[in-house]
Design an enzyme around this catalytic site. Structure first.
Site, mmCIF file in Angstrom:
data_model
loop_
_atom_site.group_PDB
_atom_site.id
_atom_site.type_symbol
_atom_site.label_atom_id
_atom_site.label_comp_id
_atom_site.label_asym_id
_atom_site.label_seq_id
_atom_site.Cartn_x
_atom_site.Cartn_y
_atom_site.Cartn_z
ATOM 1 N N ARG A 109 0.982 -1.376 -0.140
ATOM 2 C CA ARG A 109 -0.007 -0.017 -0.097
ATOM 3 C C ARG A 109 0.910 1.168 0.054
ATOM 4 N NH1 ARG A 109 -5.139 1.508 -1.562
ATOM 5 N NH2 ARG A 109 -6.484 2.607 0.369
ATOM 6 N N THR A 399 -9.159 0.321 -10.282
ATOM 7 C CA THR A 399 -8.606 -0.770 -9.845
ATOM 8 C C THR A 399 -8.590 -2.362 -10.585
ATOM 9 O OG1 THR A 399 -8.777 0.002 -7.526
ATOM 10 C CG2 THR A 399 -7.888 -2.418 -7.704
ATOM 11 N N GLU A 438 -3.789 7.653 -4.407
ATOM 12 C CA GLU A 438 -4.273 6.774 -3.324
ATOM 13 C C GLU A 438 -4.683 7.466 -2.121
ATOM 14 O OE1 GLU A 438 -5.648 3.409 -3.596
ATOM 15 O OE2 GLU A 438 -3.977 3.525 -4.827
ATOM 16 N N SER A 462 -7.828 0.769 2.821
ATOM 17 C CA SER A 462 -8.091 0.396 1.566
ATOM 18 C C SER A 462 -9.317 -0.481 1.599
ATOM 19 C CB SER A 462 -7.216 -0.650 0.963
ATOM 20 O OG SER A 462 -7.508 -1.172 -0.101
ATOM 21 N N SER A 463 -10.000 -0.734 0.699
ATOM 22 C CA SER A 463 -11.284 -1.924 0.747
ATOM 23 C C SER A 463 -10.908 -3.308 -0.155
ATOM 24 C CB SER A 463 -12.437 -1.335 -0.063
ATOM 25 O OG SER A 463 -12.575 -0.125 0.455
HETATM 26 N N1 GLU Z 1 -8.026 2.943 -3.666
HETATM 27 C C1 GLU Z 1 -9.120 1.872 -3.407
HETATM 28 C C2 GLU Z 1 -9.140 1.044 -2.095
HETATM 29 O O1 GLU Z 1 -7.729 0.779 -1.891
HETATM 30 C C3 GLU Z 1 -8.956 0.905 -4.487
HETATM 31 C C4 GLU Z 1 -9.232 1.429 -5.920
HETATM 32 C C5 GLU Z 1 -10.641 1.458 -5.852
HETATM 33 O O2 GLU Z 1 -11.036 0.400 -6.557
HETATM 34 O O3 GLU Z 1 -11.260 2.455 -5.825
HETATM 35 O O4 GLU Z 1 -9.863 0.395 -1.658
#
Ligand code: GLU
Length: 584
Positions: A109, A399, A438, A462-463
């Site tokens: 990350r 993503t 990010e 993050s997700s």
């Molecule tokens: N930044 C998102 C996350 O880490 C992933 C990118 C996305 O799919 O929005 O959850």
């Protein structure tokens, strides 16, 4: 078919490979057949992109293992899916090591620069932050690739980058998705000289069917292979990244307010990819492993599964309600902070307490967070709705995710991202790649006590939810998806489809989706509304249309070495599933 283990050292094999090392002159690779399901033996891969899947398969065929193939494929996605993945992004790997029978995870990350504080993003309009130097986190992917290869691979970074270099040099055929993503970004891409030059050749998005080459990225990868990650983490490439972040190459005459970033070369030098213990929970006797903080993927998918397991029957109402509750807890407790109550969030006691709140009708919005303190009531009285601070802001479809399994039984589930589709919109001049945005995953604040406020060196929550499921200690399923916070619900819904509704894995991926993230309305695809809308509306749910949720990839282990690789049949233009030796 009998698969023989190749005894020659892999480096030797690669040295003799025309595909991986030299390759024919610069013509576009032939379009690869794109199929969403493949069954067979000897290794499997599923990605959103035919080139990335082909590369992974080539590495497997030549004796590389799942981690080699995953890194080579991720680097290729940096070429063919440059708006979702790239060397200046980050990601999470969940890995099953067949020899030791253990799950490992690698956190790549991005981090906030040391100069970033809890108030650095306060008051900045979200859209303005997206396209800025300020939102660029210290890239994690290259350090993650190096760590992953060193710990679990057999290739060097230089070898693993070769196929991507080939694709970048020779070019790939522009498909509708690439074209549409470029077009959707055209206004902001035009505002940066470097980005416009690369992605808007002749001032417009490259047409569908044309060949897109990225020789500058090929050269960047070549030099990265030669000098290693040090070139980025404190070296010359790092200096160029810092210069771009602090002084974005704004097109003369552009009126965009582009905020500069806080990143310094010392931030890059301090970056480390980290091995972390996975999250683990048990569902119907299967062990579900996921990504721990700074991702909320493992804990939120795991808590929701636990809640569902505590209910007498599971359908779409229960799926939405369990998801709503676990998102309330995610918002309050999960971030890159010490003391996240992971064990309690994933405990059966807490899940039972939460499950009590699920009734015949949809819960009042927003659901308040629970109290994962280890002292659980059989069924506490429902508390009043939380303040709207618990709401989850909308996130987009950005993503990507890939899955690879090899002949030895190793498995990789890997989420890669540069956050928004197109990252922060800024290409490092002459280097062929976009920077991430990010840091917009942090809570902007003011939000006292929020575990996801920015901080020096901190990783935004993050997700991403790369997930591997074991049954009796052996891989059963590996899966993941893009889609911001809808990643969590997509993974959860696929598991519910597979294990509660009895769908096959291809059906479970193809089925229409809905996503409830403790929001007033549930976002859903039209197919979901058509199928479940009337029944669920009668129970108090309300829906907002989301044309497309997620773009999952998965592999199921069918027993006796048989593998089923599965990608999307149509979302994001459909993905590409391949196996080393197809079953007849
Ligand atoms: N930044 C998102 C996350 O880490 C992933 C990118 C996305 O799919 O929005 O959850």
């Amino acid at each position: 078919m009998i698969i023989r283990r190749i005894a020659v050292p892999l480096a030797g094999i690669l040295a003799g490979s025309s595909v991986l090392l030299s390759g024919p002159p610069a013509v576009a690779s032939p379009p690869t057949d794109k199929k969403p399901v493949a069954e067979g033996y000897g290794g499997a891969v599923s990605t959103v992109d035919p080139e990335a899947s082909r590369v992974a398969l080539e590495v497997l065929r030549r004796g590389g293992n799942a981690m080699d193939a995953a890194v080579a494929s991720a680097a290729t996605l940096g070429v063919t899916e440059p708006y979702s993945a790239g060397l200046a992004g980050g990601g999470f790997i969940v890995y099953y090591d067949a020899r030791r029978g253990r799950i490992h995870t690698i956190d790549g990350r991005e981090t906030a620069p040391r100069a970033m504080t809890a108030t650095s993003l306060e008051g900045i309009p979200f859209e303005q932050a997206v396209t800025s130097g300020l939102s660029a986190g210290v890239p994690g992917s290259v350090a993650q690739w190096e760590l992953a290869l060193r710990r679990f691979g057999t290739l060097s970074l230089r070898q693993a980058l070769k196929p991507a270099i080939e694709v970048a040099r020779k070019g790939f055929t522009v498909d509708q998705t690439f074209h549409d993503q470029t077009a959707a970004n055209a206004a902001r891409f035009a505002d940066f000289t470097s980005t416009a030059r690369l992605f808007l050749p002749g001032g417009a998005p490259p047409p569908v069917g044309s060949t897109f080459r990225n020789p500058e990225l090929a050269e960047t990868y070549r030099l990265l292979g030669r000098y290693g990650g040090r070139w980025l983490y404190g070296g010359g490439l790092g200096t160029e990244i810092v210069r771009t972040v602090k002084n974005p190459p704004v097109t003369p005459g552009s009126t965009r307010n582009v905020r500069p970033g806080l990143m310094e070369l010392t931030d890059l030098a301090a970056y480390r990819a980290l091995e972390r213990p996975p999250t683990k929970m048990t569902y119907k006797g299967m062990d579900v492993y996921g990504m721990a903080p700074p991702s909320s993927g493992g804990s939120t998918v795991g808590e929701a599964l636990n809640i569902l397991e505590a209910l007498p029957a599971v359908g779409m109402h229960e799926y939405l309600e369990a998801s709503r509750l676990s998102f309330a807890d995610r918002g309050k407790y999960v971030g890159d902070v010490p003391g996240v109550p992971l064990r309690e969030l994933l405990s059966d006691g807490f899940a039972k307490e939460r499950a009590c709140l699920i009734g015949e009708r949809a819960m009042a919005h927003p659901a308040p967070a629970g109290n994962p303190d280890g002292a659980y009531e059989p069924c506490p009285a429902a508390s009043s709705p939380a303040s709207p601070a618990g709401e989850t802001p909308a996130e987009g479809p950005e993503t990507t995710h890939l899955v690879v399994a090899d002949r030895w039984g190793n498995v990789v589930a890997y989420n890669i991202t540069i956050e928004s589709t197109g990252g922060n919109g800024i290409v490092v001049p002459g280097r062929g790649f976009l920077l991430n945005n990010e840091l917009t995953d942090f809570t902007f604040g003011p939000a006292p006590g929020d575990p996801n406020l920015p901080g020096p060196g901190k990783r935004p929550r993050s997700s991403m939810a790369p997930t591997i499921v074991l049954a009796d200690g052996k891989p059963l399923l590996a899966l993941g998806s893009p889609g911001g916070s809808t990643i969590i619900t997509t993974v959860l819904q696929i598991l519910v489809n597979r294990w509660e509704l009895g769908m096959s894995l291809p059906e479970a991926l193809a089925a229409p989706r809905a996503t409830q993230r403790n929001t007033a309305q549930t976002q859903a695809e039209q197919g979901f509304i058509d199928r479940y809308g009337a029944e669920l509306t009668a129970r108090g749910h309300s829906f907002a249309l989301n044309p497309e949720i997620g773009a999952a990839t998965a592999v199921e282990f069918l027993g006796r070495g048989r593998l089923q690789a599965v990608a999307e049949p149509s979302r994001r233009g459909g993905g590409s599933a391949l196996v080393v030796a197809p079953a007849r």
